[in-house]
Design an enzyme around this catalytic site. Structure first.
Site, PDB file in Angstrom:
ATOM      1  N   ASN A  12      25.231  30.059  42.870  1.00 35.00           N
ATOM      2  CA  ASN A  12      24.561  31.353  43.048  1.00 35.00           C
ATOM      3  C   ASN A  12      24.608  32.086  41.710  1.00 35.00           C
ATOM      4  OD1 ASN A  12      23.697  33.887  43.755  1.00 35.00           O
ATOM      5  ND2 ASN A  12      25.506  34.409  44.986  1.00 35.00           N
ATOM      6  N   TRP A  13      23.467  32.096  41.029  1.00 36.06           N
ATOM      7  CA  TRP A  13      23.438  32.702  39.685  1.00 36.06           C
ATOM      8  C   TRP A  13      23.432  34.225  39.758  1.00 36.06           C
ATOM      9  CZ3 TRP A  13      19.214  29.469  36.575  1.00 36.06           C
ATOM     10  CH2 TRP A  13      19.621  28.131  36.538  1.00 36.06           C
ATOM     11  N   LYS A  14      23.219  34.759  40.936  1.00 40.32           N
ATOM     12  CA  LYS A  14      23.124  36.217  41.110  1.00 40.32           C
ATOM     13  C   LYS A  14      22.074  36.780  40.130  1.00 40.32           C
ATOM     14  CE  LYS A  14      27.903  36.215  42.538  1.00 40.32           C
ATOM     15  NZ  LYS A  14      29.026  37.012  42.969  1.00 40.32           N
ATOM     16  N   HIS A 100      24.787  37.436  51.979  1.00 36.69           N
ATOM     17  CA  HIS A 100      25.843  37.490  50.961  1.00 36.69           C
ATOM     18  C   HIS A 100      26.521  38.866  51.043  1.00 36.69           C
ATOM     19  CE1 HIS A 100      27.864  37.556  47.091  1.00 36.69           C
ATOM     20  NE2 HIS A 100      27.738  36.237  47.075  1.00 36.69           N
ATOM     21  N   GLU A 102      27.460  40.846  48.877  1.00 37.70           N
ATOM     22  CA  GLU A 102      26.913  41.881  47.981  1.00 37.70           C
ATOM     23  C   GLU A 102      25.684  42.532  48.597  1.00 37.70           C
ATOM     24  OE1 GLU A 102      26.687  39.407  44.495  1.00 37.70           O
ATOM     25  OE2 GLU A 102      28.886  39.395  44.384  1.00 37.70           O
ATOM     26  N   GLU A 168      33.085  33.276  52.699  1.00 41.24           N
ATOM     27  CA  GLU A 168      33.347  33.886  51.399  1.00 41.24           C
ATOM     28  C   GLU A 168      34.158  35.159  51.610  1.00 41.24           C
ATOM     29  OE1 GLU A 168      30.400  32.578  48.231  1.00 41.24           O
ATOM     30  OE2 GLU A 168      29.534  34.324  49.182  1.00 41.24           O
ATOM     31  N   GLY A 174      34.280  36.848  42.758  1.00 36.56           N
ATOM     32  CA  GLY A 174      34.210  37.380  41.403  1.00 36.56           C
ATOM     33  C   GLY A 174      35.503  38.017  40.932  1.00 36.56           C
ATOM     34  N   SER A 207      35.558  32.651  43.862  1.00 34.73           N
ATOM     35  CA  SER A 207      36.292  32.241  42.664  1.00 34.73           C
ATOM     36  C   SER A 207      36.590  30.742  42.637  1.00 34.73           C
ATOM     37  CB  SER A 207      37.572  33.067  42.497  1.00 34.73           C
ATOM     38  OG  SER A 207      37.240  34.436  42.313  1.00 34.73           O
ATOM     39  N   GLY A 228      29.793  31.196  42.329  1.00 36.31           N
ATOM     40  CA  GLY A 228      29.116  32.237  41.567  1.00 36.31           C
ATOM     41  C   GLY A 228      29.352  32.051  40.079  1.00 36.31           C
ATOM     42  N   GLY A 229      30.369  32.746  39.560  1.00 34.73           N
ATOM     43  CA  GLY A 229      30.633  32.763  38.115  1.00 34.73           C
ATOM     44  C   GLY A 229      30.643  31.390  37.459  1.00 34.73           C
TER      45      GLY A 229
HETATM   46  C1  PEP Z   1      29.465  34.209  45.269  1.00 40.21           C
HETATM   47  O1  PEP Z   1      28.970  35.202  44.788  1.00 40.21           O
HETATM   48  O2  PEP Z   1      28.912  33.647  46.216  1.00 40.21           O
HETATM   49  C2  PEP Z   1      30.708  33.709  44.699  1.00 40.21           C
HETATM   50  C3  PEP Z   1      31.382  32.845  45.377  1.00 40.21           C
HETATM   51  O3  PEP Z   1      31.063  34.224  43.472  1.00 40.21           O
HETATM   52  P1  PEP Z   1      32.320  33.757  42.564  1.00 40.21           P
HETATM   53  O4  PEP Z   1      32.368  32.262  42.583  1.00 40.21           O
HETATM   54  O5  PEP Z   1      32.030  34.315  41.217  1.00 40.21           O
HETATM   55  O6  PEP Z   1      33.526  34.361  43.194  1.00 40.21           O
END
Ligand code: PEP
Length: 244
Positions: A12-14, A100, A102, A168, A174, A207, A228-229
């Site tokens: 997920n590049w956001k 998600h 967010e 999640e 994040g 994470s 994500g990251g």
């Molecule tokens: C996400 O946004 O779905 C996610 C899992 O982010 P991160 O891996 O950065 O925690």
């Protein structure tokens, strides 16, 4: 003998990446998947909507699949800024992330809205990746299982077939804090209990990175990772993708 499905590893590049960055990242991953035999995972990239068309071109023939980060539940109309599931399918998406945390947080998305988006995705042949997860306050109050079970019951369209669920924990996204494998196993077990269907993959997200991916993927009921990251760097994401 039961053949284990490949782990599903979704990036997920956001809201990150201009065209040049997105193409470079997608093409580095596409090249690695083309060269890998056998494929280490089912890989899905979810770039921002502005990059979907261009990334689709770069991924052609690589086996890497494309996903949107969100969709509207309606097919078309006066919904400024929104993207429909038909539009996602039209540019080559096979998946779409819905619910998600967010979006639940920033756009007040409810379970009912998430379920409607997931149903819209299914109706267009897309696989919705339905995100659920508790906040830190809810976990500290001992409510994690009840909150997640309720979200699954209300966010997964009736019957549930054809979907992917992603656990999640909001406090792990994040933040560099990952849920312990015991916690992940407990919540994934609870989700499986609600779904009652072995065929629905349950991803972990929060994470996930090259250092913890193998352990997470070896945890019971973890069918893959939503990243994500660590998905913004080709080498990191590839290490996650090959950790299973
Ligand atoms: C996400 O946004 O779905 C996610 C899992 O982010 P991160 O891996 O950065 O925690």
């Amino acid at each position: 003998m039961t053949v284990q499905p490949l782990p599903l590893i979704a990036g997920n590049w956001k809201m990150n990446g201009l065209v040049a960055d997105g193409l470079a990242l997608a093409s580095a991953l596409g090249d690695r998947m083309r060269a890998a035999s056998p494929a280490p995972c089912t890989m899905v990239l979810c770039p921002p909507a502005t990059l979907l068309g261009a990334v689709a071109g770069v991924l052609e023939g690589s086996g890497v699949l494309l996903g949107g980060q969100d969709c509207h539940s309606e097919e078309a109309g006066a919904y400024t800024g929104s993207v429909s599931t038909g539009m996602l399918a039209d540019v080559g998406c096979k998946f779409v992330i819905v619910g998600h945390s967010e979006r639940r947080r920033d756009f007040d998305e409810t379970d009912e809205m998430v379920a409607a988006k997931a149903a819209a995705a299914l109706s267009r042949g897309l696989t919705p990746i339905i995100c659920v997860g508790e906040t830190l306050d809810q976990r500290e109050a001992g409510q994690a299982i009840a909150v997640v079970e309720q979200q699954v019951k209300q966010s997964v369209p009736a019957g549930g077939s054809g979907v992917v669920v992603a656990y999640e924990p909001v406090w792990a996204i994040g933040t560099g804090r990952t849920a312990s494998t015991d916690d992940v196993a407990e919540i994934h077990g609870a989700i499986r209990g609600v779904l009652g269907e072995a065929a629905i993959p349950i991803l972990y997200g929060g994470s996930a990175n090259p250092g913890n991916a193998a352990e997470l993927l070896a945890t019971p009921e973890v069918g893959g990772l939503l990243v994500g990251g660590a998905s913004l760097d080709a080498e990191s994401f590839w290490q996650v993708a090959t950790a299973g």
